[in-house]
Scaffold this active site. Structure first.
Site, PDB file in Angstrom:
ATOM      1  N   TYR A   1     -30.371  -4.455   0.978  1.00 25.42           N
ATOM      2  CA  TYR A   1     -29.543  -5.599   0.593  1.00 25.42           C
ATOM      3  C   TYR A   1     -29.255  -5.540  -0.903  1.00 25.42           C
ATOM      4  CZ  TYR A   1     -28.016 -10.424  -0.089  1.00 25.42           C
ATOM      5  OH  TYR A   1     -27.294 -11.548  -0.423  1.00 25.42           O
TER       6      TYR A   1
ATOM      7  N   ASP B   1     -32.442  -1.448  -7.201  1.00 26.29           N
ATOM      8  CA  ASP B   1     -32.158  -2.870  -7.118  1.00 26.29           C
ATOM      9  C   ASP B   1     -33.502  -3.593  -7.194  1.00 26.29           C
ATOM     10  OD1 ASP B   1     -31.802  -5.483  -6.289  1.00 26.29           O
ATOM     11  OD2 ASP B   1     -30.218  -4.975  -4.864  1.00 26.29           O
TER      12      ASP B   1
ATOM     13  N   LYS C   1     -33.376 -13.278 -10.090  1.00 29.60           N
ATOM     14  CA  LYS C   1     -34.455 -14.160  -9.642  1.00 29.60           C
ATOM     15  C   LYS C   1     -35.420 -14.512 -10.791  1.00 29.60           C
ATOM     16  CE  LYS C   1     -33.866 -12.741  -4.844  1.00 29.60           C
ATOM     17  NZ  LYS C   1     -33.268 -13.790  -4.053  1.00 29.60           N
TER      18      LYS C   1
HETATM   19  C1  LIG Z   1     -32.583  -6.983  -3.353  1.00 29.34           C
HETATM   20  C2  LIG Z   1     -31.537  -8.019  -3.632  1.00 29.34           C
HETATM   21  N1  LIG Z   1     -30.439  -7.669  -4.307  1.00 29.34           N
HETATM   22  C3  LIG Z   1     -29.477  -8.561  -4.607  1.00 29.34           C
HETATM   23  C4  LIG Z   1     -29.575  -9.866  -4.229  1.00 29.34           C
HETATM   24  C5  LIG Z   1     -28.477 -10.840  -4.533  1.00 29.34           C
HETATM   25  O1  LIG Z   1     -28.871 -11.738  -5.514  1.00 29.34           O
HETATM   26  P1  LIG Z   1     -28.111 -13.150  -5.648  1.00 29.34           P
HETATM   27  O2  LIG Z   1     -28.476 -13.976  -4.461  1.00 29.34           O
HETATM   28  O3  LIG Z   1     -28.610 -13.684  -6.960  1.00 29.34           O
HETATM   29  O4  LIG Z   1     -26.640 -12.824  -5.708  1.00 29.34           O
HETATM   30  C6  LIG Z   1     -30.706 -10.296  -3.530  1.00 29.34           C
HETATM   31  C7  LIG Z   1     -30.854 -11.706  -3.116  1.00 29.34           C
HETATM   32  O5  LIG Z   1     -31.755 -12.102  -2.430  1.00 29.34           O
HETATM   33  C8  LIG Z   1     -31.709  -9.343  -3.212  1.00 29.34           C
HETATM   34  O6  LIG Z   1     -32.786  -9.699  -2.481  1.00 29.34           O
END
Ligand SMILES: Cc1ncc(COP(=O)(O)O)c(C=O)c1O
Length: 427
Positions: free
Chosen positions: A141, A236, A264
């Site tokens: 994700y 990520d 986060k």
């Molecule tokens: C691994 C990862 N990347 C990107 C994101 C996206 O972040 P945002 O919700 O701040 O757009 C998330 C959100 O949970 C995530 O878990």
């Protein structure tokens, strides 16, 4: 003057939400969950029902809700102005704290969400390599951009490396710009990178994918293969950054990527995220350093605003204190072992998986190393278990327990009790 919010009963609020919001929600949780306040590792809903909070705002509230030092830091800034667009002292100091903490970070660009951070990290890799394709992993994700929403949660996984869009509204052409590999499969990723090296701009991976730890050697192999072909490797770390260790998963697993994304925790509960990495790649964000065709255009109204920055700085200061990570890991290990023991005793086929700061259970006894293995978990039982736990004062997302520095022994005890009861009720 004060802004008046109503004190409508919760049923009226739910009905109102269903009228004015598609699906009755912000898109994250069911319409019936309306949360009112939080303190430390606990939250309360609009009915006043109390929960041990393993949702933690989907991860940012790692040190707990309403931490007095973070609150004081924010309150010191708010009367002085909440956003300027230009640089501000707290943002510069937060960038320096990231550079000091995160192994790959030589420079930092702030944005507001993890989605943006991942989108720009992929764009930076394309600008640097002057190529278009990005390899990602099935089940990984990386936010909500057209490029990221490929084979994130395919119901019917197809043949690798063909991407399957996860959402309506994504242009068909985008799927051809993404290659999909299986997480933890070194052989597959090595052969895909070799075959496509002349078209590849970068490889993006969650070093700990959702709940799946990397198998020993997987991240090291990714690092070796991408380095051999000078292909930027992007971690990520929106979830893992400042969570698995102060330097994130790259410190925890001992593998340094070329770029990473953070979100986060780093915003202390406010809208702040970042792209960080090698200075020669980050230079593409610098109009003065680049020829026009190499310049990566990126601006954002609220990027690095002083309130989010000072909240992030205050959070990181707390995490630098001796014993912070030891405590989170101790809490997480106790919880994981407790859940595992209760499930085993009840003879339920289940696997508790993750790392101590972030884990959950899959209802299968089959080994789980990649996305397709996660589909073997019995989802009906998982949903029922979550529901039984919600009734017993445990708040969590569909597939994650986020552990907090603020969780106490009383929170652990309540959770173990709720698990025991819920397991009994599963029958
Ligand atoms: C691994 C990862 N990347 C990107 C994101 C996206 O972040 P945002 O919700 O701040 O757009 C998330 C959100 O949970 C995530 O878990």
């Amino acid at each position: 003057m004060s802004v008046q919010t109503t004190d409508k009963p919760i049923d009226d609020l739910v009905a109102e939400a269903k009228r004015v919001l598609p699906g009755g929600s912000f898109g994250n949780m069911p319409a019936e969950v309306i949360l009112r306040d939080g303190k430390g590792g606990r939250i309360w809903d609009e009915n006043g029902k109390e929960y041990v909070d393993f949702l933690l705002g989907s991860g940012p509230m790692f040190i707990g809700h309403g931490h007095p030092e973070v609150t004081a830091a924010i309150q010191s800034q708010v009367p002085l102005g909440t956003t300027f667009f230009g640089n501000n002292r707290h943002g510069i100091e937060l960038a320096r704290a990231i550079v000091d903490a995160v192994p790959c970070a030589e420079q930092v660009r702030f944005v507001c969400t993890g989605t943006e951070a991942d989108l720009y990290a992929m764009r930076a890799a394309r600008a640097f390599r002057k190529r278009d394709k990005i390899l990602k992993f099935e089940g990984g994700y990386h936010g909500m951009s057209d490029y990221a929403l490929m084979s994130m949660a395919p119901k019917n996984p197809g043949n690798f490396p063909r991407a399957i869009p996860d959402s309506a509204g994504i242009p068909k052409s985008v799927r051809d710009e993404m290659l999909i590999a299986a997480f933890n499969d070194v052989e597959m990723v090595e052969s895909l990178i070799k075959e496509h090296k002349d078209e590849l701009a970068g490889v993006i991976v969650e070093p700990f994918q959702r709940l799946l730890p990397p198998q020993p050697g997987f991240l090291q192999a990714l690092r070796r293969i991408t380095k051999e072909h000078d292909i930027p490797l992007i971690f990520d770390e929106v979830v893992t950054g400042f969570r698995f260790a102060y330097g994130g998963a790259q410190e925890y697993y001992g593998v340094t990527p070329d770029l990473c994304t953070l979100g986060k925790i780093v915003g202390g509960g406010f809208a702040l995220a970042a792209i960080a990495g090698r200075a020669d790649i980050m230079a593409h964000f610098d109009r003065l350093a680049m020829a026009d065709e190499d310049f990566l255009f990126q601006v954002g109204t609220l990027s690095g605003n002083p309130v989010a920055s000072i909240a992030g700085l205050a959070t990181l200061e707390i995490l630098r204190r001796p014993g912070a990570y030891e405590q989170v890991f101790k809490t997480g290990r106790t919880l994981m072992a407790g859940l595992d023991e209760l499930l085993k005793k009840a003879g339920i086929k289940a696997t508790v998986i993750g790392e101590p700061p972030l884990f959950d259970v899959f209802f299968t006894d089959q080994p789980i190393k990649d996305y397709r293995d996660t589909l073997k978990g019995n989802k009906t039982i998982a949903t029922r278990f979550n529901q039984l736990l919600r009734e017993r004062g445990i708040m969590k997302g569909e597939t994650k327990y986020y552990v907090s520095l603020a969780h106490t022994q009383a929170d652990i005890d309540h959770t173990l009790g709720a698990w025991a009861e819920a397991i009994k009720a599963l029958g």
